[in-house]
Scaffold this active site. Structure first.
Site, short mmCIF file in Angstrom:
data_model
loop_
_atom_site.label_atom_id
_atom_site.label_comp_id
_atom_site.label_asym_id
_atom_site.label_seq_id
_atom_site.Cartn_x
_atom_site.Cartn_y
_atom_site.Cartn_z
N ASN A 292 -64.91 53.08 -34.21
CA ASN A 292 -63.90 52.19 -34.80
C ASN A 292 -62.64 52.94 -35.22
O ASN A 292 -61.82 52.43 -35.97
CB ASN A 292 -64.50 51.43 -36.00
CG ASN A 292 -64.95 52.37 -37.11
OD1 ASN A 292 -64.73 53.58 -37.04
ND2 ASN A 292 -65.55 51.82 -38.15
N HIS B 177 -62.51 55.76 -37.00
CA HIS B 177 -62.53 56.49 -38.27
C HIS B 177 -62.50 58.00 -38.06
O HIS B 177 -62.96 58.51 -37.04
CB HIS B 177 -63.68 56.05 -39.18
CG HIS B 177 -65.05 56.54 -38.81
ND1 HIS B 177 -66.12 55.70 -38.61
CD2 HIS B 177 -65.55 57.78 -38.64
CE1 HIS B 177 -67.20 56.41 -38.32
NE2 HIS B 177 -66.88 57.68 -38.32
N ASP C 231 -66.86 65.45 -45.14
CA ASP C 231 -67.48 64.31 -45.84
C ASP C 231 -68.96 64.54 -46.09
O ASP C 231 -69.56 65.50 -45.59
CB ASP C 231 -67.26 63.02 -45.03
CG ASP C 231 -67.62 63.17 -43.55
OD1 ASP C 231 -68.19 64.21 -43.17
OD2 ASP C 231 -67.33 62.24 -42.78
N GLU D 280 -62.65 54.80 -43.04
CA GLU D 280 -62.86 53.62 -42.21
C GLU D 280 -61.56 52.84 -42.05
O GLU D 280 -60.61 53.05 -42.81
CB GLU D 280 -63.92 52.73 -42.88
CG GLU D 280 -65.29 53.39 -43.04
CD GLU D 280 -66.11 53.40 -41.76
OE1 GLU D 280 -65.52 53.50 -40.66
OE2 GLU D 280 -67.34 53.33 -41.86
N1 LIG Z 1 -68.57 61.00 -40.66
C1 LIG Z 1 -68.84 61.28 -39.28
C2 LIG Z 1 -67.54 61.55 -38.55
O1 LIG Z 1 -66.96 62.73 -39.07
C3 LIG Z 1 -67.80 61.67 -37.06
O2 LIG Z 1 -66.61 61.99 -36.39
C4 LIG Z 1 -68.35 60.37 -36.53
C5 LIG Z 1 -68.59 60.38 -35.04
O3 LIG Z 1 -69.80 61.00 -34.76
P1 LIG Z 1 -70.34 61.42 -33.34
O4 LIG Z 1 -69.68 62.72 -33.03
O5 LIG Z 1 -71.82 61.58 -33.56
O6 LIG Z 1 -69.99 60.35 -32.41
O7 LIG Z 1 -69.58 60.13 -37.20
C6 LIG Z 1 -69.66 60.18 -38.61
O8 LIG Z 1 -69.39 58.92 -39.11
#
Ligand SMILES: N[C@@H]1[C@@H](O)[C@H](O)[C@@H](COP(=O)(O)O)O[C@@H]1O
Length: 264
Positions: free
Chosen positions: A136, A138, A67, A143
């Site tokens: 959440n 995702h 993404d 989402e």
């Molecule tokens: N788009 C990314 C996700 O791909 C990732 O998994 C999530 C969790 O991030 P973290 O690893 O910093 O908790 O954050 C972002 O929203």
């Protein structure tokens, strides 16, 4: 879903690095699906260390990131392209032209999503897709309420995700509310999926993903449909799973079987 519980975040990263090393040793031109966020950073550091030690080469590999923020150019320090450059691409021998991140500055983002899907297909599909998980539930920027068969598209971020990711932006800095993300269907098409989760803040999302119903309310629960989904957790992220001991037992049995077959 294979649930692997490791004692701490470092062991989670080590387990993940080993999966990449095994794939690349069998298939040097593998197609890697990569992720951003803080969780994969330790894994990337281990891949870089193995590369620097001469144990691992990405010279023939191709990558596709999950993404990108819509509205940020690749040079923007908060863009995921920039993050990947700093955290991995700039420190290994992957060919820059074979690294793909959705274009956050596309003049026509809808066309860019179609092009991204076409590029994945043209590369032969993703061999190993790395994932983190949002609090959440995702995955990528899919989402809650995302279609379980969705493809790469423009997605609006929830306030929860914007708040969680605000720590990466300085005060007053523009923080995008839109993204381009691979869809859940795109992720499920990967031949193998490797989701890493560490820390107590992820425990509820992990429980919903593993033990909750298959539901768009928890996009990560879609991995229940995947034939080769491996979920690697530290003790804190696994702490709310009801069947924790059963998952440990299965994993021990798996290891014994692989040992007996000489596949470890
Ligand atoms: N788009 C990314 C996700 O791909 C990732 O998994 C999530 C969790 O991030 P973290 O690893 O910093 O908790 O954050 C972002 O929203």
């Amino acid at each position: 879903m294979q649930i692997v519980i490791q004692p701490n975040a470092d062991a989670v990263a080590e387990y993940g690095a080993e999966q990449f090393q095994r794939l690349l040793s069998k298939k040097a031109d593998a197609v890697l699906g990569l992720a951003t966020g803080s969780t994969p950073v330790a894994l990337y550091q281990k891949l870089i260390a193995r590369h620097q030690a001469g144990e691992l080469s990405f010279a023939r590999a191709t990558s596709f990131n999950l993404d990108e923020y819509l509205g940020l150019s690749p040079e923007h320090p908060q863009s995921y392209r920039y993050f990947m450059q700093q955290q991995l691409f700039g420190l290994i021998d992957i060919a820059p032209e074979r690294t793909h991140v959705p274009p956050g500055d596309a003049a026509d983002p809808i066309a860019a999503c179609h092009d991204y899907e076409a590029a994945i297909e043209a590369a032969g599909g993703i061999d190993l897709q790395l994932l983190g998980i949002g609090r959440n539930g995702h995955i990528g920027f899919n989402e809650p309420s995302s279609g379980l068969r969705s493809r790469t598209r423009v997605k609006t971020l929830t306030q929860a995700t914007i708040d969680d990711n605000a720590r990466f932006f300085s005060e007053g800095e523009y923080q995008p509310h839109l993204s381009i993300t691979m869809g859940i269907g795109t992720i499920l098409d990967a031949r193998k999926v490797l989701l890493l989760a560490t820390g107590a803040a992820k425990a509820d999302a992990v429980k919903a993903m593993v033990e909750g119903p298959l539901s768009a309310a928890c996009p990560a629960s879609a991995l229940q449909l995947h034939q080769h989904a491996v979920v690697v957790l530290d003790e804190a992220a696994a702490s709310k799973l009801a069947d924790l001991e059963f998952y440990r037992h299965i994993e021990r049995e798996n290891q014994l079987l692989l040992q007996r077959l000489g596949k470890l």
